[in-house]
Design a protein around this motif. Sequence first.
Motif, PDB file in Angstrom:
ATOM      1  N   ILE A  26      28.922   7.285  36.530  1.00 45.74           N
ATOM      2  CA  ILE A  26      28.281   8.547  36.147  1.00 45.74           C
ATOM      3  C   ILE A  26      28.879   9.703  36.961  1.00 45.74           C
ATOM      4  O   ILE A  26      29.117  10.791  36.448  1.00 45.74           O
ATOM      5  CB  ILE A  26      26.752   8.459  36.349  1.00 45.74           C
ATOM      6  N   THR A  29      32.284  10.540  35.314  1.00 46.43           N
ATOM      7  CA  THR A  29      32.273  10.935  33.897  1.00 46.43           C
ATOM      8  C   THR A  29      31.317  12.100  33.646  1.00 46.43           C
ATOM      9  O   THR A  29      31.478  12.841  32.673  1.00 46.43           O
ATOM     10  CB  THR A  29      31.820   9.772  32.981  1.00 46.43           C
ATOM     11  N   GLY A  30      30.308  12.246  34.517  1.00 51.28           N
ATOM     12  CA  GLY A  30      29.306  13.281  34.296  1.00 51.28           C
ATOM     13  C   GLY A  30      28.331  12.933  33.180  1.00 51.28           C
ATOM     14  O   GLY A  30      27.447  13.710  32.852  1.00 51.28           O
ATOM     15  N   ARG A  31      28.486  11.730  32.612  1.00 43.64           N
ATOM     16  CA  ARG A  31      27.597  11.339  31.507  1.00 43.64           C
ATOM     17  C   ARG A  31      26.418  10.532  32.051  1.00 43.64           C
ATOM     18  O   ARG A  31      26.586   9.376  32.457  1.00 43.64           O
ATOM     19  CB  ARG A  31      28.362  10.495  30.469  1.00 43.64           C
ATOM     20  N   MET A  32      25.227  11.161  32.073  1.00 44.35           N
ATOM     21  CA  MET A  32      24.034  10.480  32.581  1.00 44.35           C
ATOM     22  C   MET A  32      23.627   9.371  31.620  1.00 44.35           C
ATOM     23  O   MET A  32      23.796   9.490  30.409  1.00 44.35           O
ATOM     24  CB  MET A  32      22.907  11.505  32.747  1.00 44.35           C
ATOM     25  N   ARG A  33      23.131   8.305  32.167  1.00 43.27           N
ATOM     26  CA  ARG A  33      22.699   7.169  31.360  1.00 43.27           C
ATOM     27  C   ARG A  33      21.732   6.347  32.197  1.00 43.27           C
ATOM     28  O   ARG A  33      21.702   6.498  33.429  1.00 43.27           O
ATOM     29  CB  ARG A  33      23.905   6.333  30.947  1.00 43.27           C
ATOM     30  N   GLY A 125      32.995   5.188  23.425  1.00 44.59           N
ATOM     31  CA  GLY A 125      33.059   6.607  23.081  1.00 44.59           C
ATOM     32  C   GLY A 125      34.470   6.949  22.609  1.00 44.59           C
ATOM     33  O   GLY A 125      35.458   6.526  23.217  1.00 44.59           O
ATOM     34  N   ASP A 127      36.083   9.499  22.941  1.00 49.50           N
ATOM     35  CA  ASP A 127      36.829  10.272  23.948  1.00 49.50           C
ATOM     36  C   ASP A 127      37.091   9.471  25.226  1.00 49.50           C
ATOM     37  O   ASP A 127      37.598  10.002  26.210  1.00 49.50           O
ATOM     38  CB  ASP A 127      36.063  11.553  24.293  1.00 49.50           C
ATOM     39  N   ASN A 128      36.750   8.190  25.216  1.00 47.24           N
ATOM     40  CA  ASN A 128      36.917   7.340  26.404  1.00 47.24           C
ATOM     41  C   ASN A 128      38.259   6.598  26.328  1.00 47.24           C
ATOM     42  O   ASN A 128      38.335   5.432  25.945  1.00 47.24           O
ATOM     43  CB  ASN A 128      35.747   6.359  26.501  1.00 47.24           C
TER      44      ASN A 128
END
Length: 160
Positions: A26, A29-33, A125, A127-128
């Motif tokens: 996280i 990537t800045g993507r919270m999960r 994703g 974009d991953n």
Amino acid sequence: MRAVMLIRPAVERDAPALSRVLLDIIAITGRMRPHDPDFTLSHYIANRDSVRCSVALDAEGTVMGFQSLVRAVPGNRYDVPEGWGIIGTHISPRAHRRGVGTALFAATRPAAVAAGLPRIDACIGADNAMGLRYYEAMGFRTWREGDGIVQKMLVVTPDG
Ligand SMILES: CC(C)(COP(=O)(O)OP(=O)(O)OC[C@H]1O[C@@H](n2cnc3c(N)ncnc32)[C@H](O)[C@@H]1OP(=O)(O)O)[C@@H](O)C(=O)NCCC(=O)NCCS
């Protein structure tokens, strides 16, 4: 440099370490999960549909990453056909590109064979780039895409 490691099944006491791996991912990537230990225990380690959840340890015994394989049940989130496997791979960025994901899959694939799974789905994703490249390298190929998601699939054969 390849990481020194041990691959073993995840156990309940690994839940905080799996949580730390997700937090490390996280952070870059800045993507919270969801990531707390209750989640990693129920979603990965003690998932009732789990076929195998493996952890990779470095020479000091620190968890570098983990890979889960669960059996797809009706109504699963990504509409994967019932009975296929669903795989997830999570490696701490400090250990990326050192063969950890490859070593984890070397344990997961025989588990899929032993469980009689016909195919394994990986949901990534769009974009991953590293995730897409990793699953391609493990032999997965795109079978469905849309809404920012790419689903790659591996046909499970006993001989790889
Ligand atoms: C994707 C991920 C699982 C790869 O794990 P890894 O331990 O770094 O992968 P490996 O070192 O075993 O690499 C195996 C092969 O995958 C490909 N690959 C992996 N990362 C790559 C990258 N950043 N760029 C290009 N190819 C890559 C390469 O072909 C590599 O072989 P090589 O190093 O001999 O060229 C890891 O980066 C990760 O956990 N990322 C964050 C979470 C994630 O994206 N999960 C997967 C999708 S949901």
